[in-house]
Design a protein around this motif. Sequence first.
Motif, PDB file in Angstrom:
ATOM      1  N   LYS A  31       0.837  -1.211   0.000  1.00 42.25           N
ATOM      2  CA  LYS A  31       0.000   0.000   0.000  1.00 42.25           C
ATOM      3  C   LYS A  31       0.863   1.248   0.000  1.00 42.25           C
ATOM      4  O   LYS A  31       0.589   2.209  -0.728  1.00 42.25           O
ATOM      5  N   SER A  40      -3.159   7.621  -1.087  1.00 44.93           N
ATOM      6  CA  SER A  40      -3.284   6.518  -0.130  1.00 44.93           C
ATOM      7  C   SER A  40      -4.706   6.323   0.360  1.00 44.93           C
ATOM      8  O   SER A  40      -5.107   5.189   0.679  1.00 44.93           O
ATOM      9  N   ILE A  43      -6.678   3.667  -1.446  1.00 50.36           N
ATOM     10  CA  ILE A  43      -6.187   2.297  -1.410  1.00 50.36           C
ATOM     11  C   ILE A  43      -6.654   1.629  -0.116  1.00 50.36           C
ATOM     12  O   ILE A  43      -6.486   2.186   0.969  1.00 50.36           O
TER      13      ILE A  43
END
Length: 239
Positions: A31, A40, A43
């Motif tokens: 990740k 981010s 995700i």
Amino acid sequence: MSENGMNDIEPNPVVIIPGVLFWDGLYDGMKQELSRTIASERIAVVPVSLLDWVGFPPRPELSTNRVMAALDRTIADMQQRFPDKPVRIVAHSGGGTVALVYLLEKEFQGDVYHRRKSVSTLLTLGTPFVTKEYYAKMKTDFIMKHLSDDFFHDCRVVSVVSDAYQGALDKGLIEKVCYHFYMNVVGEGNLAGDGIVPVTSCFLEGAENVTISGIEHLPTPHAKWYGTKEGVEQWVDML
């Protein structure tokens, strides 16, 4: 540009599915590497534990159902957070066959889901679509029975596998170990693969089958596996 100032590949969320017997915490590094190019907050790693794969009391034959339920909750959350944005799934190892069973929208051991229209891409990493291992074969047999050309019109599938290790009985220890792993998967050991699964087992007719180099299968410390910088750089542009 995304909120953290990076150029996104495209503004669509990504859901990561762990491989069989692996748990979500092992994918924090993947990740993080993906967040170099994708914001981010877009995700998510499907929250899967070792218990989900094994069951308590042990019922590994139901692992696909347990993980599909967790995947469905994660995709539903992404849909709520990013309405009208198709999800891209990145699935490692046996997680890839779980994802494909999920996306087929056919009843599997009593469970069926209907979110294929919400998923634009399934990218698998070291996922064997050909296997003789018992619990994995439950999934691959189901996939081969229900997968049709029409499926690929709805969802793009990219199967990525590394050819880092050649299996051989007449060479060193690593080659011998790989030989036995590959034998367990397809019944043949003199093949190239990622150390656990041979390249040929990951070829899926109708998918974009891609072979990369120098990458290992297992998310072990200090290994260059699919989720490290060296691995992600080789497949991230395929999402």
